[in-house]
Design a protein around this motif. Structure first.
Motif, short mmCIF file in Angstrom:
data_model
loop_
_atom_site.label_atom_id
_atom_site.label_comp_id
_atom_site.label_asym_id
_atom_site.label_seq_id
_atom_site.Cartn_x
_atom_site.Cartn_y
_atom_site.Cartn_z
N TRP A 73 108.29 31.58 -2.09
CA TRP A 73 108.17 33.07 -3.45
C TRP A 73 109.99 33.52 -3.34
O TRP A 73 110.09 33.59 -2.33
CB TRP A 73 107.11 33.53 -2.15
CG TRP A 73 106.44 34.31 -3.12
CD1 TRP A 73 107.00 35.92 -3.57
CD2 TRP A 73 105.23 33.88 -3.67
NE1 TRP A 73 105.68 36.72 -4.04
CE2 TRP A 73 104.72 35.21 -4.31
CE3 TRP A 73 105.35 32.96 -4.27
CZ2 TRP A 73 103.87 35.53 -5.96
CZ3 TRP A 73 103.99 33.14 -5.10
CH2 TRP A 73 103.70 34.41 -5.91
N ASP A 74 109.77 33.82 -4.59
CA ASP A 74 110.59 35.14 -5.16
C ASP A 74 109.86 36.30 -5.74
O ASP A 74 109.12 36.12 -6.11
CB ASP A 74 111.83 34.37 -5.73
CG ASP A 74 112.93 35.43 -6.43
OD1 ASP A 74 113.13 36.27 -5.80
OD2 ASP A 74 113.23 35.40 -7.21
N GLU A 75 111.45 37.47 -5.87
CA GLU A 75 110.56 38.31 -6.02
C GLU A 75 109.87 38.34 -8.27
O GLU A 75 109.22 39.20 -8.11
CB GLU A 75 111.27 39.97 -6.05
CG GLU A 75 110.56 41.12 -6.76
CD GLU A 75 111.30 41.90 -6.41
OE1 GLU A 75 112.11 42.86 -7.30
OE2 GLU A 75 112.30 42.26 -5.43
N SER A 76 110.74 37.61 -8.77
CA SER A 76 110.04 37.91 -9.96
C SER A 76 109.34 36.65 -9.94
O SER A 76 108.53 35.82 -11.08
CB SER A 76 111.09 35.99 -10.71
OG SER A 76 111.65 34.90 -9.87
N ASP A 77 108.55 36.09 -8.85
CA ASP A 77 107.30 35.43 -8.80
C ASP A 77 106.21 35.60 -8.82
O ASP A 77 104.96 36.05 -8.84
CB ASP A 77 107.45 33.80 -7.77
CG ASP A 77 107.77 32.96 -8.02
OD1 ASP A 77 108.95 32.27 -8.85
OD2 ASP A 77 108.31 32.04 -6.89
N GLU A 78 105.97 37.81 -9.07
CA GLU A 78 104.92 38.24 -9.02
C GLU A 78 104.75 38.69 -9.98
O GLU A 78 103.19 39.15 -10.41
CB GLU A 78 105.18 39.71 -7.67
CG GLU A 78 105.64 38.97 -6.36
CD GLU A 78 105.94 40.36 -6.14
OE1 GLU A 78 106.08 41.34 -6.32
OE2 GLU A 78 106.31 40.61 -4.52
N TYR A 79 105.19 37.58 -10.99
CA TYR A 79 104.64 38.42 -12.50
C TYR A 79 104.16 37.34 -13.02
O TYR A 79 104.06 35.66 -12.91
CB TYR A 79 106.15 38.82 -13.14
CG TYR A 79 106.24 39.89 -12.49
CD1 TYR A 79 105.72 41.09 -13.23
CD2 TYR A 79 106.95 39.91 -11.62
CE1 TYR A 79 106.35 42.20 -13.17
CE2 TYR A 79 108.11 41.01 -11.38
CZ TYR A 79 107.85 42.26 -12.22
OH TYR A 79 107.45 43.73 -11.21
N CYS A 80 103.44 37.27 -14.50
CA CYS A 80 103.22 35.77 -15.31
C CYS A 80 103.59 35.41 -15.99
O CYS A 80 104.50 36.02 -16.31
CB CYS A 80 102.23 35.95 -15.60
SG CYS A 80 101.45 35.08 -17.41
N PRO A 81 104.28 33.98 -15.49
CA PRO A 81 105.30 33.63 -17.01
C PRO A 81 105.24 33.65 -18.80
O PRO A 81 105.61 33.48 -18.66
CB PRO A 81 105.47 31.82 -16.15
CG PRO A 81 103.94 31.97 -15.38
CD PRO A 81 103.87 33.03 -15.09
#
Length: 121
Positions: A57-65
């Protein structure tokens, strides 16, 4: 129901149904929630589905693609509180009326109705 500001729905890998949280799954299903590292989400903003691997899990994974909706936010849970449900009393003062104390069954008037009947001659 449990999380008021849920941004995504989660598809459970065991029964392939959509839930807002693990508590919703526990309430409606008779089996335990199967946990996997890959999760399927449905964004409530753009209504599109996407997969995320929770193992890395990365910080960018906290957003809808698809729409960049930030779906990992602090949950707002319902809190029990005592409130009066209704309109503003300045607009609708009927809520302030106390119906427990009732007067006589006779019609109310500023005139004394019993004496007025004798005076009409």
């Amino acid at each position: 129901k449990h999380i008021l500001n849920a941004q995504v729905s989660i598809r459970s890998p065991c029964c392939k149904k959509w839930f807002d949280c693990a508590q919703c799954h526990a309430e409606t299903e008779s089996h335990r929630l199967l946990q996997r590292s890959e999760m399927v989400f449905a964004c409530k903003k753009c209504k599109k589905c996407f997969r995320k691997d929770t193992a890395d899990w990365d910080e960018s994974d906290e957003y809808c693609p698809h729409c960049d909706n930030h779906f990992v936010i602090d949950a707002k849970e319902p809190k029990p509180m005592l409130q009066v449900e209704g309109e503003d009393v300045r607009v609708d003062p009927r809520m302030l009326k106390d119906e427990r104390v009732k007067g006589e069954d006779e019609p109310k008037s500023i005139w004394d109705i019993k004496e007025a009947a004798d005076r009409l001659v």
